[in-house]
Scaffold this active site. Structure first.
Site, PDB file in Angstrom:
ATOM      1  N   GLU A 172       0.815  -1.213   0.000  1.00  0.00           N
ATOM      2  CA  GLU A 172       0.000   0.000   0.000  1.00  0.00           C
ATOM      3  C   GLU A 172       0.852   1.268   0.000  1.00  0.00           C
ATOM      4  O   GLU A 172       0.519   2.242  -0.682  1.00  0.00           O
ATOM      5  CB  GLU A 172      -0.922  -0.008   1.220  1.00  0.00           C
ATOM      6  CG  GLU A 172      -1.837   1.203   1.289  1.00  0.00           C
ATOM      7  CD  GLU A 172      -2.676   1.222   2.558  1.00  0.00           C
ATOM      8  OE1 GLU A 172      -3.608   2.034   2.620  1.00  0.00           O
ATOM      9  OE2 GLU A 172      -2.377   0.441   3.472  1.00  0.00           O
ATOM     10  N   ASP A 173       1.949   1.272   0.768  1.00  0.00           N
ATOM     11  CA  ASP A 173       2.677   2.519   1.019  1.00  0.00           C
ATOM     12  C   ASP A 173       4.021   2.629   0.315  1.00  0.00           C
ATOM     13  O   ASP A 173       4.682   3.663   0.412  1.00  0.00           O
ATOM     14  CB  ASP A 173       2.906   2.689   2.532  1.00  0.00           C
ATOM     15  CG  ASP A 173       1.595   2.871   3.284  1.00  0.00           C
ATOM     16  OD1 ASP A 173       0.618   3.278   2.657  1.00  0.00           O
ATOM     17  OD2 ASP A 173       1.566   2.592   4.499  1.00  0.00           O
TER      18      ASP A 173
END
Length: 694
Positions: free
Chosen positions: A55-56
């Site tokens: 996600e990051d």
């Protein structure tokens, strides 16, 4: 592998900071530590270290799979998808997302364990977020994650999640509870230490080897009891809790006997979850006694293995010791509950029902009742005989007409208590009542009742829809046959002809839709009589070149006195003389035109909306539609405004010739004994702006 995951995660999150200003990778480390403390397997701990990299950061599923294997990659991907769900939404998206969350859990419950640890660490550091985001996350945690942790048997985590959320959502209430605890300690000293020593002495005298622990209840637990019982803090009896941890189940009952011999048991406060475990695997004996100085104290008695399950819940199913899977004999299969949930809601339940019922299943405590043959039935607290009937079988629930509890006849809304024997009285032909839905608390019962009521309503709609289909098709010279309805079902992307008829009867479809599906060319050729927006009714008094249109506020029909109001760019709007809208132009006489209806209005092509309140009974609506047809008025549309257990309020749009024709229709309807009220409805919104007409 864990060391490699640590190095990879640190590299990928390099330079990223949390809201607190600390390095972001501190968060995955903390999540992994929480799982390691629960002795979870390597894959879970590696997933915790990597749970935010997709996600990051620039990492991908393929890269994680190549480095750490498909199992870890799948777990990381599952946690990422859960993170992206907006569970705090207040609309139907919350229900849809919660369903997705449970489905993700059903594939591998370790996804949830990582997500719960992730949420716990985020809640522990929530003070660094903006106040509005703190409240949103706290509500989400209180509504979803805390009860999920409890349902998974991880009570310690549920307690902490609730307490942190309570601190965010009601800081004054939490401080009040803590101040009262401090005051109580200063007045009476360390009560916990004294009672703990008393219990140890009693057990030693009974030759029961056990450990004893005491604690104050969590602030949120105290607050919830105050709210539920509507009592002040000083009147609460069980603000202290004590645990006796023994070596065997036999010692649990010996310890119980020793405690009850020394102190008086409080009636109604005894539960044996060893002989009747909770569905999440929780086993323990609960009792409340009047202890030192008359203070009521709650005591839980369990074995070491039971205590492990009580503390770690489903995590006990995945725990390892020295690299070897540790099989706890008291741990339940974490997939059983999920399989039960999936099976329960496979019959067309909508997402909102799904969310409501699963929340019930997570929150409710249990009571244990017996059938006349001695079979144990587990139900949530507050369950009624109807819940009991549906818990045995849907057929028994549907045919329930009464119940006996401990051989005495009781109302169906009676709340059942532990240990009661329940006998269901049945009658063939009985159907669930709409009021039952408010009496039951189990998702299974609510689902079955709604399904039965829906099926019953559908049968009524089909009968009504058959008449609407006949009228709609006869108006274009066609016949309503089964083959025609089957063809319409395919054209409208419905399952079968019954869905077409039910759609017509429930006003989800109109005769216009049906004719359009079968004979679209007829619509293009304007064969169907409709109220055309641009059609000029035959009226006398319009000047040459003026175009008159019926005003949507009053929708006048022949037989009513009418007046014209000239409007810029819209021609002349024709109003009934008693239309309330005329007040706005009473000071502009220059705009008024004296109009009257011309001859030749012998066709039933003027649309009028009537509003009625009718009894909710079998065949009533069909009979009313037949009455309308007998008066040679055609039904254009039906829309339900209120559906109550005993009555319906609805609009019916019909085509009539004139006021006399309308009066005849209203008189015929009003004469029916099942009609409470019927009158013409002056449309609040323009009739001609409807998306569908017949």
């Amino acid at each position: 592998m864990i060391a490699e995951a640590y190095a990879y995660g640190m590299k990928m999150h390099e330079g990223q900071l949390r809201s607190s200003g600390e390095p972001y990778f501190n968060h995955p480390i903390a999540v992994a530590l929480l799982l390691a403390e629960q002795k979870l397997d390597d894959a879970s701990i590696i997933t915790a270290l990597l749970h935010d990299v997709i996600e990051d950061t620039g990492s991908t599923w393929s890269e994680i799979a190549s480095r750490f294997g498909n199992e870890v990659a799948t777990l990381v991907d599952g946690v990422t998808k859960l993170t992206n769900l907006e569970l705090s939404s207040k609309d139907n998206a919350q229900a849809d997302n919660f369903r997705k969350l449970l489905m993700a859990m059903s594939k591998d419950v370790r996804v949830l364990l990582v997500k719960l640890a992730d949420r716990l660490h985020n809640m522990r550091t929530i003070r660094h977020l903006r106040p509005e985001k703190q409240k949103r996350k706290a509500h989400e945690t209180m509504d979803i994650f805390a009860p999920l942790a409890g349902r998974m048997g991880m009570q310690w985590m549920r307690d902490e999640l609730e307490d942190i959320s309570f601190r965010v959502l009601n800081p004054d209430g939490r401080k009040s509870i803590i101040r009262r605890f401090i005051k109580m300690r200063s007045e009476s000293g360390d009560v916990i230490a004294r009672i703990t020593e008393d219990i140890r002495t009693v057990l030693k005298q009974a030759n029961v080897e056990a450990e004893v622990f005491g604690r104050e209840k969590k602030p949120y637990s105290i607050w919830r009891k105050m709210e539920e019982k509507n009592e002040s803090f000083s009147r609460l009896s069980d603000i202290y809790g004590f645990r006796i941890i023994t070596n065997s189940p036999v010692d649990c009952y010996l310890a119980l006997g020793a405690v009850h011999k020394r102190w008086a048991a409080v009636p109604g406060r005894f539960k044996d979850y060893i002989s009747q475990p909770k569905s999440n695997g929780y086993r323990s004996i609960h009792t409340t006694v009047s202890g030192r100085d008359g203070k009521r104290v709650e005591i839980q008695i369990r074995t070491h293995e039971m205590h492990t399950v009580a503390e770690t819940g489903v995590a006990a199913h995945w725990s390892y010791r020295d690299g070897v899977r540790f099989e706890n004999p008291f741990a339940v299969d974490p997939f059983k509950w999920l399989a039960t949930i999936a099976e329960r809601f496979e019959h067309g339940e909508d997402s909102q029902d799904f969310l409501e019922h699963v929340k019930m299943d997570m929150f409710q405590d249990q009571v244990f009742c017996f059938t006349p043959k001695g079979m144990v039935v587990k139900l949530p607290r507050g369950a009624t005989p109807i819940d009991f009937a549906y818990a045995i079988h849907t057929r028994i629930g549907n045919s329930c007409v009464g119940a006996k509890v401990d051989n005495s006849r009781v109302p169906l809304w009676t709340k059942l208590r532990n240990g009661q024997s329940v006998e269901i009285i049945r009658a063939e032909g009985q159907r669930p009542q709409a009021t039952w839905e408010d009496m039951v608390v189990t998702g299974r019962a609510k689902s079955a009742i709604r399904r039965s009521l829906r099926d019953e309503r559908k049968a009524t709609w089909i009968r009504l829809g058959r008449e609407i289909a006949r009228v709609a098709l006869s108006r274009v010279g066609k016949e309503s046959t089964d083959k025609a309805l089957d063809t319409a079902a395919r054209r409208l992307s419905l399952n079968d002809r019954d869905d077409v008829l039910a759609g017509l009867g429930s006003a989800e479809l109109t005769g216009h839709d049906l004719v359009g599906a079968l004979y679209p060319e007829l619509l293009r050729d304007n064969v169907l009589p409709t109220l055309d927006d641009n059609a000029s009714p035959v009226v006398i008094g319009l000047e040459s070149g003026q175009e008159g249109r019926p005003a949507p506020c009053c929708n006048p029909i022949p037989g009513e006195r009418i007046v014209g109001i000239a409007t810029r760019g819209k021609g002349v709007m024709i109003h009934a003389i008693d239309c309330a809208e005329l007040v706005e132009v009473e000071d502009e006489p220059v705009r008024w035109l004296d109009l009257r209806w011309g001859p030749g209005h012998d066709r039933a092509d003027h649309e009028v909306r009537i509003e009625m309140i009718m009894a909710n009974g079998t065949g009533v609506l069909g009979r009313i539609c037949t009455l309308i047809g007998e008066q040679r008025a055609n039904i254009v549309d039906i829309r339900f405004l209120d559906r109550k257990p005993d009555y319906f309020r609805l609009f019916i749009d019909i085509l009539v010739r004139d006021m006399e024709h309308l009066t005849n229709v209203l008189t015929a309807i009003d004469a029916d004994s099942d009609i409470a009220e019927v009158h013409r409805h002056r449309a609040a919104a323009p009739v001609q702006n409807r998306t569908t007409t017949d």
